[in-house]
Write a protein that holds these residues in place. Structure first.
Motif, mmCIF file in Angstrom:
data_model
loop_
_atom_site.group_PDB
_atom_site.id
_atom_site.type_symbol
_atom_site.label_atom_id
_atom_site.label_comp_id
_atom_site.label_asym_id
_atom_site.label_seq_id
_atom_site.Cartn_x
_atom_site.Cartn_y
_atom_site.Cartn_z
ATOM 1 N N THR A 1 51.116 19.992 15.286
ATOM 2 C CA THR A 1 52.095 20.503 14.339
ATOM 3 C C THR A 1 51.541 20.380 12.926
ATOM 4 O OG1 THR A 1 53.153 18.327 14.153
ATOM 5 C CG2 THR A 1 53.973 19.826 15.873
ATOM 6 N N PRO A 2 52.110 21.100 11.979
ATOM 7 C CA PRO A 2 51.627 20.988 10.588
ATOM 8 C C PRO A 2 51.713 19.585 10.023
ATOM 9 C CG PRO A 2 52.970 22.950 10.861
ATOM 10 C CD PRO A 2 53.092 22.184 12.142
ATOM 11 N N ASP A 3 52.647 18.759 10.548
ATOM 12 C CA ASP A 3 52.751 17.381 10.023
ATOM 13 C C ASP A 3 51.860 16.407 10.777
ATOM 14 O OD1 ASP A 3 54.072 17.422 12.390
ATOM 15 O OD2 ASP A 3 55.973 16.667 11.623
ATOM 16 N N GLY A 4 50.975 16.904 11.655
ATOM 17 C CA GLY A 4 49.990 16.046 12.301
ATOM 18 C C GLY A 4 50.406 15.488 13.652
ATOM 19 N N ARG A 5 51.559 15.883 14.177
ATOM 20 C CA ARG A 5 51.997 15.381 15.488
ATOM 21 C C ARG A 5 51.440 16.254 16.603
ATOM 22 N NH1 ARG A 5 56.998 16.283 16.447
ATOM 23 N NH2 ARG A 5 57.328 17.727 14.706
ATOM 24 N N GLN A 6 51.274 15.637 17.759
ATOM 25 C CA GLN A 6 50.898 16.379 18.958
ATOM 26 C C GLN A 6 52.116 16.471 19.872
ATOM 27 O OE1 GLN A 6 47.447 14.826 21.028
ATOM 28 N NE2 GLN A 6 46.112 16.292 19.985
ATOM 29 N N VAL A 7 52.526 17.687 20.155
ATOM 30 C CA VAL A 7 53.728 17.923 20.946
ATOM 31 C C VAL A 7 53.434 18.980 22.000
ATOM 32 C CG1 VAL A 7 55.294 17.293 19.067
ATOM 33 C CG2 VAL A 7 54.567 19.676 19.351
ATOM 34 N N ARG A 8 54.300 18.981 23.027
ATOM 35 C CA ARG A 8 54.218 20.066 23.997
ATOM 36 C C ARG A 8 54.923 21.285 23.409
ATOM 37 N NH1 ARG A 8 56.448 18.110 29.692
ATOM 38 N NH2 ARG A 8 58.272 17.719 28.371
ATOM 39 N N GLY A 9 54.216 22.386 23.367
ATOM 40 C CA GLY A 9 54.826 23.558 22.768
ATOM 41 C C GLY A 9 53.890 24.751 22.774
ATOM 42 N N ARG A 10 54.277 25.747 22.013
ATOM 43 C CA ARG A 10 53.492 26.976 21.871
ATOM 44 C C ARG A 10 53.219 27.222 20.387
ATOM 45 N NH1 ARG A 10 53.057 30.123 26.348
ATOM 46 N NH2 ARG A 10 54.310 29.513 28.163
ATOM 47 N N GLU A 11 51.985 27.596 20.131
ATOM 48 C CA GLU A 11 51.564 27.790 18.743
ATOM 49 C C GLU A 11 51.491 29.283 18.445
ATOM 50 O OE1 GLU A 11 48.092 26.144 15.705
ATOM 51 O OE2 GLU A 11 47.883 25.922 17.884
ATOM 52 N N TYR A 12 52.140 29.662 17.352
ATOM 53 C CA TYR A 12 52.166 31.044 16.896
ATOM 54 C C TYR A 12 51.676 31.096 15.445
ATOM 55 C CZ TYR A 12 55.071 31.899 21.006
ATOM 56 O OH TYR A 12 55.535 31.980 22.303
ATOM 57 N N PRO A 13 51.337 32.279 14.988
ATOM 58 C CA PRO A 13 50.894 32.372 13.585
ATOM 59 C C PRO A 13 51.963 31.907 12.605
ATOM 60 C CG PRO A 13 50.280 34.355 14.799
ATOM 61 C CD PRO A 13 51.144 33.550 15.694
ATOM 62 N N TRP A 14 53.207 32.071 12.949
ATOM 63 C CA TRP A 14 54.278 31.673 12.034
ATOM 64 C C TRP A 14 54.727 30.227 12.217
ATOM 65 C CZ3 TRP A 14 57.985 30.289 15.405
ATOM 66 C CH2 TRP A 14 58.045 30.960 16.638
ATOM 67 N N GLY A 15 54.187 29.510 13.231
ATOM 68 C CA GLY A 15 54.563 28.116 13.411
ATOM 69 C C GLY A 15 54.414 27.672 14.850
ATOM 70 N N VAL A 16 54.986 26.531 15.164
ATOM 71 C CA VAL A 16 54.899 25.920 16.482
ATOM 72 C C VAL A 16 56.312 25.796 17.062
ATOM 73 C CG1 VAL A 16 54.268 23.851 17.791
ATOM 74 C CG2 VAL A 16 52.808 24.643 15.926
ATOM 75 N N VAL A 17 56.480 26.248 18.321
ATOM 76 C CA VAL A 17 57.729 26.059 19.052
ATOM 77 C C VAL A 17 57.581 24.811 19.914
ATOM 78 C CG1 VAL A 17 59.323 27.033 20.741
ATOM 79 C CG2 VAL A 17 58.194 28.531 19.097
ATOM 80 N N GLU A 18 58.375 23.804 19.630
ATOM 81 C CA GLU A 18 58.296 22.540 20.356
ATOM 82 C C GLU A 18 59.248 22.575 21.554
ATOM 83 O OE1 GLU A 18 58.858 19.165 17.863
ATOM 84 O OE2 GLU A 18 57.773 20.072 16.167
ATOM 85 N N VAL A 19 58.704 22.257 22.723
ATOM 86 C CA VAL A 19 59.508 22.266 23.943
ATOM 87 C C VAL A 19 60.581 21.188 23.904
ATOM 88 C CG1 VAL A 19 59.427 21.899 26.441
ATOM 89 C CG2 VAL A 19 57.673 23.286 25.328
ATOM 90 N N ASP A 20 60.243 20.011 23.421
ATOM 91 C CA ASP A 20 61.158 18.865 23.439
ATOM 92 C C ASP A 20 61.988 18.748 22.174
ATOM 93 O OD1 ASP A 20 60.278 17.587 26.035
ATOM 94 O OD2 ASP A 20 58.373 17.606 24.959
ATOM 95 N N ASN A 21 62.052 19.783 21.379
ATOM 96 C CA ASN A 21 62.854 19.780 20.161
ATOM 97 C C ASN A 21 64.125 20.578 20.427
ATOM 98 O OD1 ASN A 21 63.966 19.999 17.601
ATOM 99 N ND2 ASN A 21 61.969 20.188 16.603
#
Length: 443
Positions: A276-296
Protein backbone atom coordinates in the motif's frame (compact mmCIF):
# COMPACT_ATOMS: atom_id res chain seq x y z
CA UNK A 1 -24.72 -19.05 46.28
CA UNK A 2 -27.14 -17.32 43.96
CA UNK A 3 -27.08 -20.12 41.40
CA UNK A 4 -30.48 -21.52 40.63
CA UNK A 5 -32.19 -23.96 38.38
CA UNK A 6 -35.67 -24.78 37.20
CA UNK A 7 -36.96 -28.22 38.07
CA UNK A 8 -40.09 -29.66 36.52
CA UNK A 9 -42.03 -32.64 37.80
CA UNK A 10 -40.87 -34.82 34.95
CA UNK A 11 -37.24 -34.49 36.07
CA UNK A 12 -36.02 -31.87 33.57
CA UNK A 13 -33.44 -29.43 34.89
CA UNK A 14 -32.78 -26.05 33.25
CA UNK A 15 -29.73 -24.09 34.37
CA UNK A 16 -30.14 -20.41 35.16
CA UNK A 17 -26.77 -19.53 36.57
CA UNK A 18 -23.11 -20.40 36.81
CA UNK A 19 -20.42 -20.89 39.40
CA UNK A 20 -19.40 -17.24 39.23
CA UNK A 21 -22.54 -16.10 41.02
CA UNK A 22 -24.18 -14.47 38.02
CA UNK A 23 -27.81 -13.47 38.38
CA UNK A 24 -30.28 -16.06 37.15
CA UNK A 25 -32.27 -15.51 33.99
CA UNK A 26 -36.03 -15.09 33.99
CA UNK A 27 -38.31 -18.06 33.57
CA UNK A 28 -39.97 -18.05 30.16
CA UNK A 29 -43.60 -16.96 30.53
CA UNK A 30 -44.91 -19.74 28.33
CA UNK A 31 -44.42 -23.45 28.78
CA UNK A 32 -44.82 -26.22 26.21
CA UNK A 33 -48.22 -27.87 26.10
CA UNK A 34 -48.55 -30.95 28.25
CA UNK A 35 -45.76 -29.98 30.70
CA UNK A 36 -46.39 -29.20 34.36
CA UNK A 37 -45.56 -25.84 35.87
CA UNK A 38 -41.84 -25.23 36.45
CA UNK A 39 -40.71 -24.88 40.05
CA UNK A 40 -37.77 -22.55 40.74
CA UNK A 41 -35.32 -23.62 43.43
CA UNK A 42 -32.08 -22.39 44.92
CA UNK A 43 -28.82 -24.30 44.84
CA UNK A 44 -27.12 -24.67 48.20
CA UNK A 45 -23.71 -25.09 46.61
CA UNK A 46 -21.76 -25.59 43.40
CA UNK A 47 -22.99 -28.69 41.56
CA UNK A 48 -20.99 -28.59 38.34
CA UNK A 49 -23.43 -28.93 35.47
CA UNK A 50 -22.52 -25.41 34.41
CA UNK A 51 -19.32 -27.02 33.10
CA UNK A 52 -21.24 -28.88 30.39
CA UNK A 53 -20.28 -26.37 27.65
CA UNK A 54 -16.62 -27.04 28.39
CA UNK A 55 -17.21 -30.78 28.09
CA UNK A 56 -18.93 -30.27 24.74
CA UNK A 57 -16.03 -28.05 23.63
CA UNK A 58 -13.42 -30.70 24.50
CA UNK A 59 -15.40 -33.40 22.73
CA UNK A 60 -15.85 -31.25 19.62
CA UNK A 61 -12.16 -30.35 19.45
CA UNK A 62 -11.20 -33.99 19.84
CA UNK A 63 -13.65 -35.13 17.19
CA UNK A 64 -13.04 -32.34 14.70
CA UNK A 65 -15.49 -30.73 12.32
CA UNK A 66 -16.72 -31.29 8.77
CA UNK A 67 -17.95 -28.59 6.44
CA UNK A 68 -18.95 -28.74 2.79
CA UNK A 69 -19.30 -25.60 0.70
CA UNK A 70 -20.46 -25.41 -2.90
CA UNK A 71 -19.47 -22.60 -5.25
CA UNK A 72 -21.67 -21.91 -8.26
CA UNK A 73 -21.25 -19.25 -10.91
CA UNK A 74 -20.07 -18.55 -14.39
CA UNK A 75 -16.42 -18.89 -15.30
CA UNK A 76 -14.14 -15.96 -14.61
CA UNK A 77 -15.98 -14.62 -11.54
CA UNK A 78 -13.18 -15.49 -9.11
CA UNK A 79 -14.73 -18.47 -7.34
CA UNK A 80 -11.46 -20.34 -6.80
CA UNK A 81 -9.66 -17.20 -5.71
CA UNK A 82 -12.34 -16.35 -3.15
CA UNK A 83 -12.24 -19.84 -1.62
CA UNK A 84 -8.46 -19.63 -1.30
CA UNK A 85 -8.87 -16.20 0.28
CA UNK A 86 -11.59 -17.31 2.70
CA UNK A 87 -9.62 -20.17 4.21
CA UNK A 88 -6.20 -18.57 3.68
CA UNK A 89 -4.83 -21.69 2.02
CA UNK A 90 -4.26 -22.69 -1.63
CA UNK A 91 -7.11 -25.18 -1.99
CA UNK A 92 -7.37 -24.50 -5.72
CA UNK A 93 -4.23 -24.72 -7.86
CA UNK A 94 -3.53 -22.05 -10.42
CA UNK A 95 -5.75 -22.66 -13.45
CA UNK A 96 -4.33 -22.51 -16.93
CA UNK A 97 -6.63 -21.30 -19.73
CA UNK A 98 -7.54 -23.87 -22.36
CA UNK A 99 -6.05 -23.37 -25.82
CA UNK A 100 -8.50 -22.39 -28.56
CA UNK A 101 -8.32 -25.86 -30.19
CA UNK A 102 -9.11 -27.74 -26.96
CA UNK A 103 -12.44 -29.52 -26.56
CA UNK A 104 -14.87 -27.68 -24.32
CA UNK A 105 -17.14 -29.52 -21.89
CA UNK A 106 -20.74 -29.74 -23.02
CA UNK A 107 -22.34 -30.25 -19.60
CA UNK A 108 -21.97 -28.89 -16.09
CA UNK A 109 -19.33 -30.86 -14.22
CA UNK A 110 -19.20 -31.50 -10.48
CA UNK A 111 -15.75 -31.49 -8.87
CA UNK A 112 -14.92 -31.88 -5.18
CA UNK A 113 -11.74 -30.81 -3.43
CA UNK A 114 -11.12 -31.93 0.15
CA UNK A 115 -8.52 -30.70 2.62
CA UNK A 116 -7.80 -31.12 6.32
CA UNK A 117 -6.86 -27.79 7.86
CA UNK A 118 -6.05 -26.96 11.47
CA UNK A 119 -6.12 -23.74 13.43
CA UNK A 120 -5.21 -23.42 17.13
CA UNK A 121 -5.73 -27.15 17.67
CA UNK A 122 -9.14 -27.24 15.96
CA UNK A 123 -9.28 -29.58 12.97
CA UNK A 124 -11.63 -28.96 10.07
CA UNK A 125 -12.20 -31.27 7.13
CA UNK A 126 -13.20 -28.85 4.41
CA UNK A 127 -14.81 -29.99 1.16
CA UNK A 128 -15.36 -27.53 -1.66
CA UNK A 129 -17.72 -28.58 -4.45
CA UNK A 130 -17.09 -26.72 -7.71
CA UNK A 131 -19.42 -26.59 -10.70
CA UNK A 132 -17.33 -25.71 -13.77
CA UNK A 133 -19.37 -25.06 -16.87
CA UNK A 134 -22.40 -23.56 -15.16
CA UNK A 135 -23.80 -20.71 -17.25
CA UNK A 136 -21.07 -20.97 -19.89
CA UNK A 137 -23.16 -22.44 -22.70
CA UNK A 138 -25.30 -20.84 -25.38
CA UNK A 139 -28.31 -22.79 -24.10
CA UNK A 140 -28.27 -22.92 -20.31
CA UNK A 141 -31.64 -24.60 -19.90
CA UNK A 142 -31.59 -27.23 -17.16
CA UNK A 143 -27.97 -26.39 -16.30
CA UNK A 144 -29.03 -26.51 -12.66
CA UNK A 145 -30.10 -30.16 -12.87
CA UNK A 146 -26.64 -31.75 -12.30
CA UNK A 147 -26.22 -29.53 -9.23
CA UNK A 148 -29.60 -30.49 -7.77
CA UNK A 149 -28.91 -34.15 -8.46
CA UNK A 150 -25.55 -33.91 -6.71
CA UNK A 151 -27.08 -32.31 -3.61
CA UNK A 152 -29.85 -34.91 -3.47
CA UNK A 153 -27.39 -37.75 -4.00
CA UNK A 154 -25.52 -36.52 -0.93
CA UNK A 155 -28.78 -36.55 1.01
CA UNK A 156 -29.40 -40.09 -0.25
CA UNK A 157 -25.95 -41.16 0.89
CA UNK A 158 -26.51 -39.72 4.38
CA UNK A 159 -29.94 -41.37 4.62
CA UNK A 160 -28.43 -44.71 3.64
CA UNK A 161 -25.80 -44.32 6.38
CA UNK A 162 -28.51 -43.54 8.94
CA UNK A 163 -30.35 -46.76 8.03
CA UNK A 164 -27.32 -48.98 8.53
CA UNK A 165 -27.13 -51.44 11.40
CA UNK A 166 -23.76 -50.01 12.47
CA UNK A 167 -23.85 -46.22 12.48
CA UNK A 168 -20.68 -45.48 14.39
CA UNK A 169 -18.92 -43.96 11.38
CA UNK A 170 -21.32 -41.63 9.61
CA UNK A 171 -19.65 -39.23 7.18
CA UNK A 172 -21.55 -36.00 6.67
CA UNK A 173 -20.94 -35.05 3.05
CA UNK A 174 -24.08 -32.91 2.71
CA UNK A 175 -23.67 -29.42 1.28
CA UNK A 176 -23.95 -26.94 4.14
CA UNK A 177 -23.64 -23.71 2.16
CA UNK A 178 -23.87 -22.69 -1.48
CA UNK A 179 -22.01 -19.54 -2.51
CA UNK A 180 -23.78 -18.29 -5.62
CA UNK A 181 -21.71 -15.80 -7.61
CA UNK A 182 -23.60 -13.08 -9.47
CA UNK A 183 -22.11 -11.13 -12.33
CA UNK A 184 -21.57 -7.45 -11.46
CA UNK A 185 -23.86 -6.19 -14.22
CA UNK A 186 -25.54 -3.54 -12.08
CA UNK A 187 -28.97 -4.31 -13.55
CA UNK A 188 -30.83 -7.19 -11.91
CA UNK A 189 -30.76 -10.96 -11.63
CA UNK A 190 -30.75 -12.91 -14.87
CA UNK A 191 -33.35 -15.56 -15.54
CA UNK A 192 -30.71 -18.25 -15.01
CA UNK A 193 -29.89 -16.83 -11.56
CA UNK A 194 -33.55 -16.77 -10.54
CA UNK A 195 -34.27 -20.27 -11.83
CA UNK A 196 -31.20 -21.71 -10.11
CA UNK A 197 -32.05 -20.19 -6.73
CA UNK A 198 -35.70 -21.21 -7.04
CA UNK A 199 -34.64 -24.82 -7.59
CA UNK A 200 -32.09 -24.97 -4.78
CA UNK A 201 -33.28 -22.73 -1.96
CA UNK A 202 -35.20 -25.61 -0.31
CA UNK A 203 -32.20 -27.95 -0.42
CA UNK A 204 -29.21 -25.82 0.55
CA UNK A 205 -28.31 -22.62 2.38
CA UNK A 206 -28.02 -20.01 -0.36
CA UNK A 207 -25.56 -17.15 0.09
CA UNK A 208 -25.63 -14.71 -2.86
CA UNK A 209 -22.34 -12.99 -3.66
CA UNK A 210 -21.65 -10.13 -6.06
CA UNK A 211 -18.34 -11.08 -7.65
CA UNK A 212 -15.61 -8.63 -8.56
CA UNK A 213 -17.18 -5.76 -6.67
CA UNK A 214 -14.15 -3.57 -7.49
CA UNK A 215 -15.62 -3.04 -10.97
CA UNK A 216 -18.52 -1.00 -9.53
CA UNK A 217 -18.81 2.18 -7.49
CA UNK A 218 -20.31 2.22 -4.00
CA UNK A 219 -23.56 3.76 -5.30
CA UNK A 220 -23.84 1.16 -8.05
CA UNK A 221 -23.27 -1.64 -5.54
CA UNK A 222 -26.02 -0.36 -3.22
CA UNK A 223 -28.47 -0.04 -6.10
CA UNK A 224 -27.53 -3.49 -7.42
CA UNK A 225 -28.02 -5.04 -3.97
CA UNK A 226 -31.45 -3.46 -3.71
CA UNK A 227 -32.49 -4.88 -7.08
CA UNK A 228 -31.18 -8.35 -6.22
CA UNK A 229 -33.07 -8.41 -2.91
CA UNK A 230 -36.23 -7.21 -4.66
CA UNK A 231 -35.97 -10.06 -7.19
CA UNK A 232 -35.34 -12.58 -4.41
CA UNK A 233 -38.35 -11.36 -2.43
CA UNK A 234 -40.59 -11.26 -5.51
CA UNK A 235 -39.86 -14.90 -6.37
CA UNK A 236 -40.15 -16.09 -2.72
CA UNK A 237 -36.57 -17.34 -2.59
CA UNK A 238 -35.20 -18.12 0.85
CA UNK A 239 -31.58 -17.18 1.44
CA UNK A 240 -29.60 -17.82 4.59
CA UNK A 241 -29.97 -15.09 7.19
CA UNK A 242 -27.84 -14.72 10.29
CA UNK A 243 -29.99 -16.15 13.11
CA UNK A 244 -30.73 -14.30 16.33
CA UNK A 245 -31.46 -15.87 19.71
CA UNK A 246 -33.18 -14.76 22.88
CA UNK A 247 -31.24 -13.15 25.73
CA UNK A 248 -28.31 -12.13 23.50
CA UNK A 249 -26.32 -9.03 24.31
CA UNK A 250 -26.65 -5.85 22.29
CA UNK A 251 -23.24 -6.28 20.68
CA UNK A 252 -24.14 -9.69 19.25
CA UNK A 253 -27.50 -8.45 17.99
CA UNK A 254 -25.85 -5.44 16.36
CA UNK A 255 -23.29 -7.71 14.72
CA UNK A 256 -26.02 -9.98 13.31
CA UNK A 257 -27.93 -6.97 11.99
CA UNK A 258 -24.80 -5.60 10.35
CA UNK A 259 -24.08 -8.92 8.64
CA UNK A 260 -27.68 -9.14 7.43
CA UNK A 261 -27.46 -5.60 6.03
CA UNK A 262 -24.52 -6.63 3.79
CA UNK A 263 -26.39 -9.43 1.99
CA UNK A 264 -25.75 -9.99 -0.90
CA UNK A 265 -22.05 -9.66 -0.17
CA UNK A 266 -20.06 -7.58 -2.62
CA UNK A 267 -16.59 -9.11 -2.41
CA UNK A 268 -13.14 -8.94 -3.93
CA UNK A 269 -10.92 -12.00 -3.77
CA UNK A 270 -7.14 -12.09 -3.82
CA UNK A 271 -4.53 -14.30 -2.19
CA UNK A 272 -1.61 -12.10 -3.22
CA UNK A 273 0.14 -9.56 -1.04
CA UNK A 274 0.49 -6.06 -2.38
CA UNK A 275 2.15 -2.95 -0.98
CA UNK A 276 0.00 0.00 0.00
CA UNK A 277 1.14 3.62 -0.34
CA UNK A 278 1.61 3.78 3.45
CA UNK A 279 4.04 0.83 3.38
CA UNK A 280 1.73 -1.98 4.55
CA UNK A 281 1.51 -5.38 2.92
CA UNK A 282 -2.08 -6.51 2.49
CA UNK A 283 -4.05 -9.02 0.50
CA UNK A 284 -5.61 -7.13 -2.35
CA UNK A 285 -5.47 -5.95 -5.94
CA UNK A 286 -3.30 -3.15 -7.21
CA UNK A 287 -4.61 -0.71 -9.79
CA UNK A 288 -3.17 2.47 -11.26
CA UNK A 289 -5.57 4.50 -9.14
CA UNK A 290 -4.83 2.63 -5.89
CA UNK A 291 -5.05 -0.64 -3.99
CA UNK A 292 -8.25 -2.57 -3.18
CA UNK A 293 -7.76 -4.31 0.16
CA UNK A 294 -9.60 -7.60 0.61
CA UNK A 295 -9.69 -7.36 4.42
CA UNK A 296 -10.77 -3.72 4.52
CA UNK A 297 -14.49 -3.37 5.25
CA UNK A 298 -14.52 0.02 3.55
CA UNK A 299 -13.48 -1.61 0.27
CA UNK A 300 -15.68 -4.74 0.14
CA UNK A 301 -17.81 -7.14 2.22
CA UNK A 302 -15.27 -9.95 2.36
CA UNK A 303 -14.77 -9.61 6.13
CA UNK A 304 -18.52 -9.87 6.79
CA UNK A 305 -18.81 -12.87 4.47
CA UNK A 306 -15.99 -14.66 6.28
CA UNK A 307 -17.48 -13.67 9.61
CA UNK A 308 -20.84 -15.20 8.75
CA UNK A 309 -19.58 -18.26 6.87
CA UNK A 310 -16.63 -19.26 9.05
CA UNK A 311 -16.15 -17.32 12.25
CA UNK A 312 -19.69 -16.95 13.58
CA UNK A 313 -22.34 -19.04 11.83
CA UNK A 314 -20.60 -22.13 10.44
CA UNK A 315 -22.26 -24.32 13.08
CA UNK A 316 -25.64 -22.68 12.38
CA UNK A 317 -25.22 -23.52 8.70
CA UNK A 318 -24.55 -27.16 9.59
CA UNK A 319 -27.42 -27.18 12.07
CA UNK A 320 -29.96 -25.64 9.69
CA UNK A 321 -28.94 -28.09 6.97
CA UNK A 322 -29.47 -31.05 9.28
CA UNK A 323 -32.57 -29.91 11.18
CA UNK A 324 -34.58 -28.27 8.41
CA UNK A 325 -33.32 -28.78 4.85
CA UNK A 326 -32.35 -32.44 5.23
CA UNK A 327 -35.33 -33.29 7.45
CA UNK A 328 -37.81 -31.79 4.98
CA UNK A 329 -36.19 -33.68 2.11
CA UNK A 330 -36.08 -36.89 4.17
CA UNK A 331 -39.77 -36.57 5.06
CA UNK A 332 -40.77 -36.12 1.42
CA UNK A 333 -38.50 -38.99 0.38
CA UNK A 334 -39.91 -41.46 2.89
CA UNK A 335 -43.51 -40.42 2.20
CA UNK A 336 -42.94 -40.93 -1.52
CA UNK A 337 -41.68 -44.43 -0.70
CA UNK A 338 -44.88 -45.19 1.21
CA UNK A 339 -43.34 -44.96 4.69
CA UNK A 340 -45.77 -43.43 7.19
CA UNK A 341 -45.39 -42.70 10.88
CA UNK A 342 -47.96 -42.34 13.61
CA UNK A 343 -48.13 -38.68 14.60
CA UNK A 344 -48.47 -39.62 18.27
CA UNK A 345 -45.00 -41.20 18.39
CA UNK A 346 -42.57 -39.27 20.64
CA UNK A 347 -45.42 -36.93 21.56
CA UNK A 348 -45.65 -35.77 25.15
CA UNK A 349 -49.18 -36.45 26.42
CA UNK A 350 -50.79 -35.47 29.68
CA UNK A 351 -51.90 -38.70 31.44
CA UNK A 352 -55.29 -37.21 32.33
CA UNK A 353 -55.80 -36.07 28.74
CA UNK A 354 -54.68 -39.49 27.54
CA UNK A 355 -57.22 -41.22 29.84
CA UNK A 356 -59.94 -38.85 28.68
CA UNK A 357 -59.03 -39.56 25.06
CA UNK A 358 -59.05 -43.32 25.68
CA UNK A 359 -62.42 -43.03 27.47
CA UNK A 360 -63.90 -41.13 24.54
CA UNK A 361 -62.53 -43.71 22.11
CA UNK A 362 -63.92 -46.53 24.27
CA UNK A 363 -67.35 -44.89 24.44
CA UNK A 364 -67.32 -44.35 20.71
CA UNK A 365 -66.40 -48.00 20.24
CA UNK A 366 -69.24 -49.12 22.54
CA UNK A 367 -71.69 -46.84 20.73
CA UNK A 368 -70.61 -48.29 17.43
CA UNK A 369 -71.00 -51.86 18.74
CA UNK A 370 -74.44 -50.98 20.16
CA UNK A 371 -75.54 -49.50 16.84
CA UNK A 372 -74.32 -52.60 15.01
CA UNK A 373 -76.11 -54.89 17.47
CA UNK A 374 -79.33 -52.87 17.08
CA UNK A 375 -79.06 -53.08 13.35
CA UNK A 376 -78.50 -56.86 13.47
CA UNK A 377 -81.37 -57.26 15.93
CA UNK A 378 -83.71 -55.25 13.74
CA UNK A 379 -82.69 -57.27 10.73
CA UNK A 380 -83.36 -60.54 12.59
CA UNK A 381 -86.73 -59.25 13.80
CA UNK A 382 -87.71 -58.23 10.29
CA UNK A 383 -86.72 -61.63 8.94
CA UNK A 384 -88.69 -63.39 11.70
CA UNK A 385 -91.73 -61.19 11.10
CA UNK A 386 -91.58 -61.96 7.38
CA UNK A 387 -91.46 -65.71 8.10
CA UNK A 388 -94.33 -65.48 10.59
CA UNK A 389 -96.42 -63.49 8.15
CA UNK A 390 -95.77 -66.04 5.43
CA UNK A 391 -96.70 -68.91 7.79
CA UNK A 392 -99.82 -67.03 8.84
CA UNK A 393 -100.90 -66.59 5.24
CA UNK A 394 -100.28 -70.27 4.52
CA UNK A 395 -102.30 -71.28 7.60
CA UNK A 396 -105.13 -68.94 6.63
CA UNK A 397 -105.22 -70.42 3.12
CA UNK A 398 -105.33 -73.97 4.50
CA UNK A 399 -107.99 -72.97 7.00
CA UNK A 400 -110.13 -71.48 4.24
CA UNK A 401 -109.64 -74.56 2.05
CA UNK A 402 -110.64 -76.91 4.87
CA UNK A 403 -113.60 -74.68 5.77
CA UNK A 404 -114.83 -74.75 2.17
CA UNK A 405 -114.47 -78.56 2.11
CA UNK A 406 -116.44 -78.87 5.35
CA UNK A 407 -119.16 -76.58 4.06
CA UNK A 408 -119.46 -78.71 0.94
CA UNK A 409 -119.68 -81.92 2.97
CA UNK A 410 -122.28 -80.32 5.25
CA UNK A 411 -124.38 -79.32 2.23
CA UNK A 412 -124.17 -82.85 0.86
CA UNK A 413 -125.25 -84.31 4.19
CA UNK A 414 -128.18 -81.90 4.46
CA UNK A 415 -129.31 -82.87 0.99
CA UNK A 416 -129.16 -86.56 1.83
CA UNK A 417 -131.08 -85.93 5.05
CA UNK A 418 -133.92 -84.21 3.20
CA UNK A 419 -134.15 -87.03 0.73
CA UNK A 420 -134.37 -89.64 3.49
CA UNK A 421 -137.03 -87.71 5.31
CA UNK A 422 -139.14 -87.35 2.15
CA UNK A 423 -139.01 -91.13 1.43
CA UNK A 424 -137.18 -90.76 -1.76
CA UNK A 425 -134.34 -93.06 -2.47
CA UNK A 426 -130.96 -91.67 -2.05
CA UNK A 427 -130.16 -92.93 -5.55
CA UNK A 428 -132.50 -92.73 -8.58
CA UNK A 429 -134.53 -96.04 -9.41
CA UNK A 430 -133.88 -97.92 -12.60
CA UNK A 431 -136.74 -98.32 -15.18
CA UNK A 432 -138.78 -101.58 -14.48
CA UNK A 433 -140.02 -102.00 -18.02
CA UNK A 434 -137.89 -104.30 -20.03
CA UNK A 435 -138.44 -105.63 -23.48
CA UNK A 436 -138.26 -109.39 -23.99
CA UNK A 437 -138.57 -110.82 -27.46
CA UNK A 438 -140.91 -108.15 -28.66
CA UNK A 439 -143.52 -108.62 -25.82
CA UNK A 440 -144.37 -106.01 -23.28
CA UNK A 441 -144.47 -107.48 -19.82
CA UNK A 442 -147.08 -106.09 -17.45
CA UNK A 443 -147.21 -106.28 -13.78
Amino acid sequence: MTDSYQSSRNGDVISNGGPNGSSPSLIPPTQPAGLSNVIRKKLMGYVGFANLPNQVHRKSVRKGFQFTAMVVGESGLGKSTLINTLFNTPLYPQKEPLPPAADRPKTVAIESIGADIEENGVRLHLTVVDTPGFGDFVNNDDSWKPIVENIESRFDSYLEQENRVNRTKIVDNRVHACLYFIQPTGHSLKQLDIEFMRRLHTKVNLIPIIAKADTMTDEEILEFKHRILSDIEHHNIHIFQAPTYDNEDEETIAEAEEIASKIPFAVVGSDKLVDTPDGRQVRGREYPWGVVEVDNEDHCDFVKLRQMLVRTYMEELREYTNDFLYENWRTEKLLSMGVAQDSSVFKEINPAARLQEERILHEAKLAKMEAEMKMVFQQKVQEKEAKLKQSEEELYARHKEMKDALEKQRADLEDKKRKIESGRPLTPEKSSTTRKKGFLQRT
